[in-house]
Design an enzyme around this catalytic site. Structure first.
Site, PDB file in Angstrom:
ATOM      1  CD  GLU A 279     -10.880  19.636 -39.861  1.00  0.00           C
ATOM      2  OE1 GLU A 279     -11.115  18.643 -39.309  1.00  0.00           O
ATOM      3  OE2 GLU A 279     -11.096  20.011 -40.980  1.00  0.00           O
TER       4      GLU A 279
ATOM      5  NE  ARG B 177     -12.251  10.889 -36.107  1.00  0.00           N
ATOM      6  CZ  ARG B 177     -13.309  11.189 -35.883  1.00  0.00           C
ATOM      7  NH1 ARG B 177     -13.734  12.336 -36.700  1.00  0.00           N
ATOM      8  NH2 ARG B 177     -13.888  10.987 -35.009  1.00  0.00           N
TER       9      ARG B 177
ATOM     10  CD  GLU C 103     -13.671  25.202 -40.933  1.00  0.00           C
ATOM     11  OE1 GLU C 103     -12.477  25.594 -40.953  1.00  0.00           O
ATOM     12  OE2 GLU C 103     -13.988  24.340 -41.511  1.00  0.00           O
TER      13      GLU C 103
ATOM     14  CG  HIS D 153     -19.330  18.966 -42.197  1.00  0.00           C
ATOM     15  ND1 HIS D 153     -18.429  18.199 -41.331  1.00  0.00           N
ATOM     16  CD2 HIS D 153     -20.251  18.501 -42.335  1.00  0.00           C
ATOM     17  CE1 HIS D 153     -18.701  17.027 -41.255  1.00  0.00           C
ATOM     18  NE2 HIS D 153     -19.939  16.898 -41.816  1.00  0.00           N
TER      19      HIS D 153
ATOM     20  N   GLY E 135     -13.640  18.737 -48.501  1.00  0.00           N
ATOM     21  CA  GLY E 135     -12.866  17.352 -48.514  1.00  0.00           C
ATOM     22  C   GLY E 135     -13.718  16.416 -49.424  1.00  0.00           C
TER      23      GLY E 135
ATOM     24  CG  ASN F 299     -10.248  17.491 -45.044  1.00  0.00           C
ATOM     25  OD1 ASN F 299      -9.850  16.114 -45.096  1.00  0.00           O
ATOM     26  ND2 ASN F 299     -10.704  17.884 -43.935  1.00  0.00           N
TER      27      ASN F 299
ATOM     28  NE  ARG G  16     -13.107   7.589 -37.517  1.00  0.00           N
ATOM     29  CZ  ARG G  16     -14.237   8.100 -36.916  1.00  0.00           C
ATOM     30  NH1 ARG G  16     -15.109   8.812 -38.012  1.00  0.00           N
ATOM     31  NH2 ARG G  16     -14.753   8.164 -35.795  1.00  0.00           N
ATOM     32  CG  HIS G  17      -9.487  10.076 -41.677  1.00  0.00           C
ATOM     33  ND1 HIS G  17      -8.686  11.284 -41.071  1.00  0.00           N
ATOM     34  CD2 HIS G  17     -10.647  10.616 -41.730  1.00  0.00           C
ATOM     35  CE1 HIS G  17      -9.794  11.982 -40.437  1.00  0.00           C
ATOM     36  NE2 HIS G  17     -10.874  11.545 -40.785  1.00  0.00           N
TER      37      HIS G  17
ATOM     38  CB  THR H 149     -23.261  22.613 -29.763  1.00  0.00           C
ATOM     39  OG1 THR H 149     -23.541  22.389 -31.223  1.00  0.00           O
ATOM     40  CG2 THR H 149     -22.337  23.543 -29.272  1.00  0.00           C
ATOM     41  CB  THR H 150     -27.942  20.307 -29.116  1.00  0.00           C
ATOM     42  OG1 THR H 150     -27.997  21.790 -29.663  1.00  0.00           O
ATOM     43  CG2 THR H 150     -28.210  20.049 -27.777  1.00  0.00           C
TER      44      THR H 150
ATOM     45  NE  ARG I 278      -8.121  -4.256 -50.665  1.00  0.00           N
ATOM     46  CZ  ARG I 278      -7.977  -4.698 -51.746  1.00  0.00           C
ATOM     47  NH1 ARG I 278      -6.905  -4.563 -52.692  1.00  0.00           N
ATOM     48  NH2 ARG I 278      -8.929  -5.412 -52.292  1.00  0.00           N
TER      49      ARG I 278
ATOM     50  CG  HIS J  40      -9.807  15.757 -38.060  1.00  0.00           C
ATOM     51  ND1 HIS J  40     -11.136  15.632 -37.897  1.00  0.00           N
ATOM     52  CD2 HIS J  40      -9.416  15.679 -36.758  1.00  0.00           C
ATOM     53  CE1 HIS J  40     -11.423  15.639 -36.571  1.00  0.00           C
ATOM     54  NE2 HIS J  40     -10.304  15.329 -35.951  1.00  0.00           N
TER      55      HIS J  40
ATOM     56  CG  ASP K  15      -9.214  14.413 -43.026  1.00  0.00           C
ATOM     57  OD1 ASP K  15      -7.909  14.739 -42.818  1.00  0.00           O
ATOM     58  OD2 ASP K  15     -10.182  14.982 -42.317  1.00  0.00           O
ATOM     59  CG  HIS K  16     -12.698  11.519 -46.369  1.00  0.00           C
ATOM     60  ND1 HIS K  16     -12.816  10.507 -45.260  1.00  0.00           N
ATOM     61  CD2 HIS K  16     -13.401  12.646 -46.128  1.00  0.00           C
ATOM     62  CE1 HIS K  16     -13.625  11.155 -44.545  1.00  0.00           C
ATOM     63  NE2 HIS K  16     -13.825  12.417 -44.886  1.00  0.00           N
TER      64      HIS K  16
HETATM   65  N1  PXP Z   1     -14.206  21.676 -41.676  1.00  0.00           N
HETATM   66  C1  PXP Z   1     -14.044  21.066 -40.563  1.00  0.00           C
HETATM   67  C2  PXP Z   1     -13.763  21.621 -39.491  1.00  0.00           C
HETATM   68  C3  PXP Z   1     -14.177  19.929 -40.686  1.00  0.00           C
HETATM   69  O1  PXP Z   1     -14.149  18.811 -39.679  1.00  0.00           O
HETATM   70  C4  PXP Z   1     -14.580  18.994 -41.896  1.00  0.00           C
HETATM   71  C5  PXP Z   1     -14.536  17.723 -41.947  1.00  0.00           C
HETATM   72  O2  PXP Z   1     -13.262  16.864 -41.741  1.00  0.00           O
HETATM   73  C6  PXP Z   1     -14.499  19.884 -43.097  1.00  0.00           C
HETATM   74  C7  PXP Z   1     -14.235  21.333 -43.043  1.00  0.00           C
HETATM   75  C8  PXP Z   1     -14.789  19.239 -44.390  1.00  0.00           C
HETATM   76  O3  PXP Z   1     -15.834  18.447 -44.681  1.00  0.00           O
HETATM   77  P1  PXP Z   1     -16.139  17.709 -45.831  1.00  0.00           P
HETATM   78  O4  PXP Z   1     -15.060  16.566 -45.865  1.00  0.00           O
HETATM   79  O5  PXP Z   1     -17.644  17.237 -45.672  1.00  0.00           O
HETATM   80  O6  PXP Z   1     -16.129  18.677 -47.025  1.00  0.00           O
END
Ligand code: PXP
Length: 251
Positions: A74, A49, A155, A198, A220, A11, A53-54, A104-105, A22, A47, A13-14
Protein backbone atom coordinates in the site's frame (compact mmCIF):
# COMPACT_ATOMS: atom_id res chain seq x y z
CA UNK A 1 -23.44 -19.62 -10.37
CA UNK A 2 -21.08 -20.31 -7.48
CA UNK A 3 -19.17 -17.33 -6.14
CA UNK A 4 -15.40 -17.26 -6.72
CA UNK A 5 -13.17 -17.86 -3.68
CA UNK A 6 -12.70 -14.95 -1.30
CA UNK A 7 -9.07 -14.22 -0.41
CA UNK A 8 -7.93 -12.84 2.93
CA UNK A 9 -5.11 -10.32 2.88
CA UNK A 10 -3.73 -9.72 6.37
CA UNK A 11 -2.39 -6.23 6.98
CA UNK A 12 0.55 -6.26 9.42
CA UNK A 13 0.99 -2.47 9.81
CA UNK A 14 -0.08 -2.41 13.42
CA UNK A 15 2.39 -5.07 14.49
CA UNK A 16 4.95 -2.50 13.39
CA UNK A 17 3.03 0.21 15.27
CA UNK A 18 3.52 -1.73 18.50
CA UNK A 19 7.19 -2.36 17.69
CA UNK A 20 7.81 1.31 16.98
CA UNK A 21 6.19 2.36 20.26
CA UNK A 22 9.38 1.10 21.98
CA UNK A 23 11.95 1.22 19.19
CA UNK A 24 13.92 -1.98 18.66
CA UNK A 25 12.91 -4.97 16.56
CA UNK A 26 9.98 -6.58 18.40
CA UNK A 27 7.28 -7.55 17.65
CA UNK A 28 8.47 -8.35 14.13
CA UNK A 29 5.87 -7.73 11.38
CA UNK A 30 7.54 -10.33 9.16
CA UNK A 31 7.11 -13.00 11.84
CA UNK A 32 3.44 -11.96 12.07
CA UNK A 33 3.11 -12.26 8.29
CA UNK A 34 4.60 -15.77 8.29
CA UNK A 35 2.28 -16.84 11.11
CA UNK A 36 -0.76 -15.31 9.38
CA UNK A 37 0.06 -17.24 6.21
CA UNK A 38 0.45 -20.47 8.17
CA UNK A 39 -2.99 -19.80 9.69
CA UNK A 40 -4.67 -19.30 6.32
CA UNK A 41 -3.98 -15.80 4.98
CA UNK A 42 -3.84 -15.70 1.18
CA UNK A 43 -1.59 -12.66 1.08
CA UNK A 44 0.03 -9.95 3.18
CA UNK A 45 -0.60 -6.23 2.98
CA UNK A 46 1.66 -3.52 4.34
CA UNK A 47 1.52 0.26 3.98
CA UNK A 48 4.80 2.10 3.68
CA UNK A 49 3.64 5.54 4.74
CA UNK A 50 5.57 8.64 3.83
CA UNK A 51 6.13 9.34 7.54
CA UNK A 52 7.15 5.65 8.17
CA UNK A 53 4.93 5.64 11.25
CA UNK A 54 4.63 1.84 11.16
CA UNK A 55 6.10 -0.18 8.29
CA UNK A 56 9.67 0.79 7.34
CA UNK A 57 11.58 0.34 4.10
CA UNK A 58 13.47 -2.70 5.39
CA UNK A 59 10.20 -4.35 6.52
CA UNK A 60 8.91 -4.14 2.96
CA UNK A 61 12.16 -5.62 1.60
CA UNK A 62 12.05 -8.46 4.11
CA UNK A 63 8.38 -9.18 3.45
CA UNK A 64 9.12 -9.39 -0.26
CA UNK A 65 12.00 -11.82 0.36
CA UNK A 66 10.59 -13.94 3.17
CA UNK A 67 6.89 -14.56 2.56
CA UNK A 68 5.59 -17.23 0.21
CA UNK A 69 2.26 -15.54 -0.63
CA UNK A 70 1.56 -12.35 -2.61
CA UNK A 71 2.66 -9.04 -1.08
CA UNK A 72 0.30 -6.09 -1.48
CA UNK A 73 2.27 -2.83 -1.10
CA UNK A 74 0.00 0.00 0.00
CA UNK A 75 1.40 3.37 -0.98
CA UNK A 76 0.67 6.99 -1.73
CA UNK A 77 0.98 7.97 -5.38
CA UNK A 78 4.27 9.82 -5.00
CA UNK A 79 7.49 9.69 -7.02
CA UNK A 80 9.41 8.33 -4.02
CA UNK A 81 6.96 5.48 -3.44
CA UNK A 82 6.89 4.65 -7.14
CA UNK A 83 10.65 4.31 -7.11
CA UNK A 84 10.58 2.03 -4.04
CA UNK A 85 7.74 -0.10 -5.42
CA UNK A 86 9.53 -0.63 -8.71
CA UNK A 87 12.60 -1.80 -6.79
CA UNK A 88 10.72 -4.04 -4.33
CA UNK A 89 8.52 -5.44 -7.11
CA UNK A 90 5.60 -6.63 -4.97
CA UNK A 91 2.85 -8.74 -6.51
CA UNK A 92 0.45 -5.81 -6.14
CA UNK A 93 0.33 -2.16 -5.16
CA UNK A 94 -2.73 -0.46 -3.71
CA UNK A 95 -2.73 3.31 -4.15
CA UNK A 96 -4.17 5.06 -1.11
CA UNK A 97 -4.56 8.71 -0.11
CA UNK A 98 -2.36 9.98 2.70
CA UNK A 99 -2.98 13.71 2.53
CA UNK A 100 -6.27 15.57 2.65
CA UNK A 101 -5.73 16.86 -0.90
CA UNK A 102 -5.42 13.28 -2.25
CA UNK A 103 -8.74 12.03 -0.94
CA UNK A 104 -12.38 12.54 -1.76
CA UNK A 105 -14.71 14.15 0.76
CA UNK A 106 -15.38 10.67 2.11
CA UNK A 107 -11.91 9.20 2.23
CA UNK A 108 -11.12 7.16 -0.88
CA UNK A 109 -8.49 8.18 -3.39
CA UNK A 110 -9.63 11.22 -5.42
CA UNK A 111 -9.73 9.31 -8.71
CA UNK A 112 -11.79 12.00 -10.43
CA UNK A 113 -9.78 15.09 -9.46
CA UNK A 114 -6.43 13.30 -9.84
CA UNK A 115 -7.37 11.27 -12.93
CA UNK A 116 -4.77 12.78 -15.25
CA UNK A 117 -2.00 12.43 -12.66
CA UNK A 118 -2.92 8.85 -11.73
CA UNK A 119 -3.23 7.46 -15.26
CA UNK A 120 0.50 7.62 -16.17
CA UNK A 121 1.42 6.74 -12.57
CA UNK A 122 -0.58 3.50 -12.75
CA UNK A 123 0.87 2.80 -16.17
CA UNK A 124 4.44 2.94 -14.82
CA UNK A 125 3.61 0.43 -12.09
CA UNK A 126 1.87 -1.85 -14.57
CA UNK A 127 4.84 -1.73 -16.93
CA UNK A 128 7.00 -2.67 -13.93
CA UNK A 129 4.95 -5.86 -13.55
CA UNK A 130 2.95 -4.72 -10.52
CA UNK A 131 -0.81 -5.34 -10.35
CA UNK A 132 -2.37 -2.02 -9.34
CA UNK A 133 -5.46 -1.42 -7.28
CA UNK A 134 -7.04 1.91 -6.36
CA UNK A 135 -8.56 2.38 -2.91
CA UNK A 136 -11.81 4.22 -3.69
CA UNK A 137 -15.17 5.18 -2.28
CA UNK A 138 -17.94 2.75 -3.23
CA UNK A 139 -19.46 5.08 -5.83
CA UNK A 140 -20.25 4.50 -9.49
CA UNK A 141 -18.36 7.62 -10.55
CA UNK A 142 -15.23 6.43 -8.74
CA UNK A 143 -15.51 2.96 -10.30
CA UNK A 144 -15.79 4.43 -13.79
CA UNK A 145 -12.86 6.79 -13.16
CA UNK A 146 -10.74 3.87 -11.89
CA UNK A 147 -11.32 2.02 -15.12
CA UNK A 148 -10.52 5.05 -17.19
CA UNK A 149 -7.26 5.41 -15.23
CA UNK A 150 -6.37 1.89 -16.30
CA UNK A 151 -6.18 0.04 -12.98
CA UNK A 152 -7.25 -3.63 -13.20
CA UNK A 153 -8.38 -3.71 -9.56
CA UNK A 154 -10.36 -1.49 -7.17
CA UNK A 155 -10.51 -1.80 -3.41
CA UNK A 156 -13.76 -0.44 -1.99
CA UNK A 157 -13.41 1.65 1.17
CA UNK A 158 -15.63 0.01 3.80
CA UNK A 159 -14.83 2.57 6.53
CA UNK A 160 -18.10 4.53 6.39
CA UNK A 161 -20.15 1.32 6.57
CA UNK A 162 -18.16 -0.14 9.49
CA UNK A 163 -18.18 3.17 11.33
CA UNK A 164 -21.98 3.49 11.01
CA UNK A 165 -22.37 0.00 12.52
CA UNK A 166 -20.01 0.85 15.37
CA UNK A 167 -22.04 4.00 16.10
CA UNK A 168 -25.32 2.06 16.06
CA UNK A 169 -26.59 4.05 13.05
CA UNK A 170 -28.44 1.22 11.39
CA UNK A 171 -30.17 3.22 8.62
CA UNK A 172 -26.88 4.77 7.61
CA UNK A 173 -25.18 1.37 7.77
CA UNK A 174 -27.84 -0.10 5.46
CA UNK A 175 -27.37 2.77 2.99
CA UNK A 176 -23.60 2.37 3.06
CA UNK A 177 -23.81 -1.38 2.53
CA UNK A 178 -26.16 -0.70 -0.38
CA UNK A 179 -23.53 1.57 -1.96
CA UNK A 180 -20.92 -1.18 -1.57
CA UNK A 181 -23.24 -3.74 -3.16
CA UNK A 182 -23.99 -1.51 -6.16
CA UNK A 183 -20.34 -0.50 -6.61
CA UNK A 184 -19.13 -4.11 -6.47
CA UNK A 185 -21.68 -5.11 -9.10
CA UNK A 186 -20.60 -2.25 -11.37
CA UNK A 187 -16.91 -3.08 -10.95
CA UNK A 188 -17.51 -6.68 -12.00
CA UNK A 189 -19.74 -5.60 -14.87
CA UNK A 190 -17.00 -3.45 -16.40
CA UNK A 191 -14.28 -6.04 -15.83
CA UNK A 192 -12.54 -4.71 -12.72
CA UNK A 193 -11.41 -7.08 -9.98
CA UNK A 194 -13.05 -5.94 -6.75
CA UNK A 195 -11.50 -5.94 -3.26
CA UNK A 196 -12.70 -4.31 -0.05
CA UNK A 197 -11.27 -3.20 3.26
CA UNK A 198 -10.96 -0.82 6.19
CA UNK A 199 -12.46 -1.30 9.61
CA UNK A 200 -13.71 -4.86 9.00
CA UNK A 201 -14.29 -7.24 11.92
CA UNK A 202 -15.74 -10.77 12.13
CA UNK A 203 -19.36 -9.63 11.66
CA UNK A 204 -18.75 -7.19 8.82
CA UNK A 205 -16.38 -9.60 7.04
CA UNK A 206 -19.06 -12.31 7.26
CA UNK A 207 -21.64 -9.96 5.78
CA UNK A 208 -19.52 -8.52 2.97
CA UNK A 209 -18.40 -12.03 2.00
CA UNK A 210 -21.95 -12.53 0.73
CA UNK A 211 -21.24 -10.18 -2.20
CA UNK A 212 -19.95 -12.56 -4.88
CA UNK A 213 -18.17 -9.85 -6.91
CA UNK A 214 -15.74 -9.15 -4.06
CA UNK A 215 -12.76 -11.51 -4.26
CA UNK A 216 -10.40 -10.15 -1.60
CA UNK A 217 -10.69 -8.53 1.83
CA UNK A 218 -7.76 -6.70 3.40
CA UNK A 219 -7.96 -6.64 7.18
CA UNK A 220 -5.46 -5.41 9.75
CA UNK A 221 -6.33 -3.41 12.84
CA UNK A 222 -9.08 -5.71 14.14
CA UNK A 223 -6.94 -8.84 13.67
CA UNK A 224 -3.96 -7.36 15.49
CA UNK A 225 -6.30 -6.29 18.30
CA UNK A 226 -7.87 -9.75 18.51
CA UNK A 227 -4.40 -11.28 18.56
CA UNK A 228 -3.84 -9.71 21.99
CA UNK A 229 -6.59 -11.95 23.36
CA UNK A 230 -6.59 -15.09 21.25
CA UNK A 231 -3.26 -15.04 19.42
CA UNK A 232 -2.76 -14.06 15.79
CA UNK A 233 -3.15 -17.56 14.34
CA UNK A 234 -6.52 -18.05 16.04
CA UNK A 235 -7.66 -14.56 14.98
CA UNK A 236 -6.79 -15.31 11.34
CA UNK A 237 -8.45 -18.75 11.47
CA UNK A 238 -11.61 -17.25 13.01
CA UNK A 239 -11.66 -14.54 10.34
CA UNK A 240 -11.26 -17.17 7.63
CA UNK A 241 -14.19 -19.10 9.13
CA UNK A 242 -16.37 -15.95 9.27
CA UNK A 243 -15.59 -15.19 5.62
CA UNK A 244 -16.33 -18.77 4.56
CA UNK A 245 -19.66 -18.68 6.42
CA UNK A 246 -20.62 -15.45 4.66
CA UNK A 247 -19.48 -16.76 1.29
CA UNK A 248 -21.73 -19.78 1.62
CA UNK A 249 -24.63 -17.29 1.44
CA UNK A 250 -23.30 -15.36 -1.55
CA UNK A 251 -25.91 -14.21 -4.00
N1 PXP B 1 -7.25 -1.54 2.84
C1 PXP B 1 -6.64 -0.34 2.74
C2 PXP B 1 -6.46 0.23 1.38
C3 PXP B 1 -6.17 0.34 3.87
O1 PXP B 1 -5.55 1.53 3.74
C4 PXP B 1 -6.32 -0.27 5.13
C5 PXP B 1 -5.79 0.42 6.35
O2 PXP B 1 -4.42 0.48 6.31
C6 PXP B 1 -6.93 -1.53 5.20
C7 PXP B 1 -7.41 -2.13 4.05
C8 PXP B 1 -7.07 -2.27 6.48
O3 PXP B 1 -7.87 -1.56 7.35
P1 PXP B 1 -7.97 -2.04 8.87
O4 PXP B 1 -6.61 -1.94 9.46
O5 PXP B 1 -8.95 -1.09 9.45
O6 PXP B 1 -8.47 -3.46 8.83
Amino acid sequence: MTAPPLRLGVNVDHVATVRNARGGALPDPVRAALLAIEAGADGITAHLREDRRHIRDEDMQRLRREISKPLNFEMAATAQMLDIALRVKPHAACLVPEKRTERTTEGGLDVIGAHDYLRPFVDQLRRGGVRVSLFIEPSLDAIDAARSIGAPVVELHTGAWCHAIEEGESDKADREFGRIRVAAARAAEIGLECHAGHGLDFATARKIASLPQIVELNIGHFLVGEAIFSGLAAAVRDMRAAMDEGRAHAR
